[in-house]
Design a protein around this motif. Structure first.
Motif, PDB file in Angstrom:
ATOM      1  N   LYS A  92       0.835  -1.209   0.000  1.00 55.69           N
ATOM      2  CA  LYS A  92       0.000   0.000   0.000  1.00 55.69           C
ATOM      3  C   LYS A  92       0.869   1.258   0.000  1.00 55.69           C
ATOM      4  O   LYS A  92       0.664   2.177  -0.795  1.00 55.69           O
ATOM      5  CB  LYS A  92      -0.933  -0.011   1.210  1.00 55.69           C
ATOM      6  N   ALA A  93       1.849   1.284   0.893  1.00 53.72           N
ATOM      7  CA  ALA A  93       2.751   2.438   0.964  1.00 53.72           C
ATOM      8  C   ALA A  93       3.498   2.600  -0.360  1.00 53.72           C
ATOM      9  O   ALA A  93       3.648   3.712  -0.876  1.00 53.72           O
ATOM     10  CB  ALA A  93       3.734   2.260   2.116  1.00 53.72           C
ATOM     11  N   ALA A  94       3.949   1.475  -0.912  1.00 53.11           N
ATOM     12  CA  ALA A  94       4.708   1.533  -2.159  1.00 53.11           C
ATOM     13  C   ALA A  94       3.855   2.137  -3.272  1.00 53.11           C
ATOM     14  O   ALA A  94       4.324   2.992  -4.044  1.00 53.11           O
ATOM     15  CB  ALA A  94       5.179   0.131  -2.548  1.00 53.11           C
ATOM     16  N   ALA A 138      11.453   3.377 -11.169  1.00 50.23           N
ATOM     17  CA  ALA A 138      11.944   3.152  -9.804  1.00 50.23           C
ATOM     18  C   ALA A 138      13.414   3.559  -9.709  1.00 50.23           C
ATOM     19  O   ALA A 138      14.117   3.629 -10.725  1.00 50.23           O
ATOM     20  CB  ALA A 138      11.788   1.683  -9.424  1.00 50.23           C
ATOM     21  N   ALA A 139      13.868   3.837  -8.484  1.00 52.95           N
ATOM     22  CA  ALA A 139      15.276   4.187  -8.285  1.00 52.95           C
ATOM     23  C   ALA A 139      16.160   3.050  -8.794  1.00 52.95           C
ATOM     24  O   ALA A 139      15.854   1.881  -8.586  1.00 52.95           O
ATOM     25  CB  ALA A 139      15.538   4.423  -6.807  1.00 52.95           C
ATOM     26  N   ARG A 147       2.758   6.611  -6.791  1.00 56.75           N
ATOM     27  CA  ARG A 147       1.786   7.494  -7.443  1.00 56.75           C
ATOM     28  C   ARG A 147       2.172   8.953  -7.192  1.00 56.75           C
ATOM     29  O   ARG A 147       2.155   9.786  -8.085  1.00 56.75           O
ATOM     30  CB  ARG A 147       0.403   7.203  -6.863  1.00 56.75           C
ATOM     31  N   SER A 148       2.535   9.227  -5.948  1.00 59.03           N
ATOM     32  CA  SER A 148       2.912  10.585  -5.558  1.00 59.03           C
ATOM     33  C   SER A 148       4.127  11.053  -6.370  1.00 59.03           C
ATOM     34  O   SER A 148       4.130  12.138  -6.952  1.00 59.03           O
ATOM     35  CB  SER A 148       3.250  10.564  -4.067  1.00 59.03           C
ATOM     36  N   ALA A 202      15.357   8.190  -2.861  1.00 59.77           N
ATOM     37  CA  ALA A 202      16.097   7.731  -4.039  1.00 59.77           C
ATOM     38  C   ALA A 202      15.226   7.838  -5.292  1.00 59.77           C
ATOM     39  O   ALA A 202      15.690   8.275  -6.349  1.00 59.77           O
ATOM     40  CB  ALA A 202      16.570   6.296  -3.838  1.00 59.77           C
ATOM     41  N   ARG A 203      13.963   7.450  -5.150  1.00 56.29           N
ATOM     42  CA  ARG A 203      13.041   7.532  -6.298  1.00 56.29           C
ATOM     43  C   ARG A 203      12.941   8.981  -6.790  1.00 56.29           C
ATOM     44  O   ARG A 203      12.877   9.244  -7.995  1.00 56.29           O
ATOM     45  CB  ARG A 203      11.663   6.996  -5.875  1.00 56.29           C
ATOM     46  N   LEU A 204      12.972   9.923  -5.866  1.00 52.34           N
ATOM     47  CA  LEU A 204      12.823  11.335  -6.242  1.00 52.34           C
ATOM     48  C   LEU A 204      14.115  11.935  -6.799  1.00 52.34           C
ATOM     49  O   LEU A 204      14.088  12.938  -7.500  1.00 52.34           O
ATOM     50  CB  LEU A 204      12.380  12.168  -5.023  1.00 52.34           C
TER      51      LEU A 204
END
Ligand code: ZN
Length: 332
Positions: free
Chosen positions: A16-18, A64-65, A23-24, A53-55
């Motif tokens: 869920k968090a992932a 994905a990172a 999405r964010s 890392a993703r950001l």
């Protein structure tokens, strides 16, 4: 909680968090403050690093990172200058730490597109420190994201809660914890499964239980208890020795009491015919069967109270070995 374990490049065990964080990040609708909320030891800190890392990753792979560009490498090894990590100093994050954070954030990020400040365990934060954080939480400097972590109990102040996007975290599937532990610690499947169940889906707790050897201590105590007759215990030396030994555990003694409580809970679940999936004491199966022959349901409930009383005495700094001795004899 700091850990020497490698941080995975993706958020694992928390679908869920992932999903919410992907999405964010993917929509560029990044909140300026998140609260990762859930039990201890289920990957909130690792998720914050993976999100950072993703950001900031230089070479995203399938959204994905990548895990291996210089930015990822710095983040995953804990060496990125724009990833600020604040842990409680003693029991709680203090106002001085918030002041230092604000000072650090008054300068622009050194190299990151999105600087991330992680504040761990904000449920421990007192009102004074929390109030000092509110404005930063509402309007962090450009290019800065605050990630707070906290448990799911009621300890987080509403003023904090209302300013964050809440990302829920849950106990991890036991299989996930067991597999991770078996890989990290090179232990057998059965031992890993027992640790995962006793930790009730918290990887952090399972690691602690593995390191401390508390499951073995619990087993010895229960084995010893069940050898005695409650009416007239004879040859009590081993029980006295165990009390002495347990009393010497210091800061892990409350964890041992937690494990005993978990076992009593499991006995009650079994006694009333509850679901086997809830059983956290799977390493104690044959012993549990003889315990259930010895104690009725009211007996078990009484033992919960005895344990609670011992915990109360422990928190009042009574002599630990004595508390254990009284408890063990009362449990017989
Ligand atoms: Zn990367």
């Amino acid at each position: 909680m700091s850990s020497a374990q490698p941080v995975p490049a993706i958020i694992s065990g928390q679908p869920k968090a992932a999903t919410l964080l992907a999405r964010s990040a993917g929509s560029d609708k990044i909140a300026h403050a998140y609260l990762f909320r859930g039990p201890d030891g289920v990957g909130k800190r690792d998720a914050a690093i993976a999100f950072a890392a993703r950001l900031n990753c230089d070479t995203l792979e399938n959204g994905a990172a990548c895990g291996h560009c210089p930015t990822c490498r710095k983040l995953f090894s804990g060496n990125h200058p724009d990833f600020i990590h604040i842990e409680p100093d003693g029991a709680a994050i203090k106002i001085g730490q918030i002041r230092e954070l604000k000072k650090a954030l008054s300068f622009p990020p050194l190299e990151a597109r999105h600087r991330v400040a992680l504040l761990a365990d904000v449920h421990t934060m007192r009102r004074e420190a929390a109030n000092s954080l509110l404005k930063t939480l509402e309007e962090p400097p450009a290019d800065t994201i605050l990630i707070l972590t906290g448990d799911e109990a009621g300890g987080i102040l509403p003023t904090i809660l209302s300013r964050c996007q809440v990302i829920p975290f849950f106990a991890l599937p036991y299989g996930h914890v067991a597999a991770t532990l078996a890989r990290e610690e090179e232990i057998g499947e059965d031992e890993a499964a027992a640790l995962a169940a006793a930790a009730e889906g918290s990887l952090g707790r399972a690691r602690m239980l593995h390191k401390s050897g508390l499951l073995a201590q619990r087993r010895t105590i229960i084995e010893t208890l069940l050898k005695y007759s409650a009416a007239a215990p004879k040859g009590v030396e081993p029980l006295l020795n165990l009390a002495e030994e347990s009393g010497a555990l210091k800061e892990t003694l409350p964890e041992l009491f937690d494990l005993l409580r978990l076992w009593l809970r499991d006995l009650v679940i079994t006694a009333i015919g509850g679901p086997a999936a809830l059983i956290g004491s799977r390493d104690l199966q044959p012993l549990s069967a003889s315990a259930l022959q010895r104690w009725s349901l009211p007996d078990l409930i009484e033992r919960f109270d005895l344990l609670a009383e011992a915990e109360k005495q422990l928190s009042r700094n009574c002599n630990r070995a004595l508390v254990c001795e009284v408890l063990f004899f009362a449990l017989l």
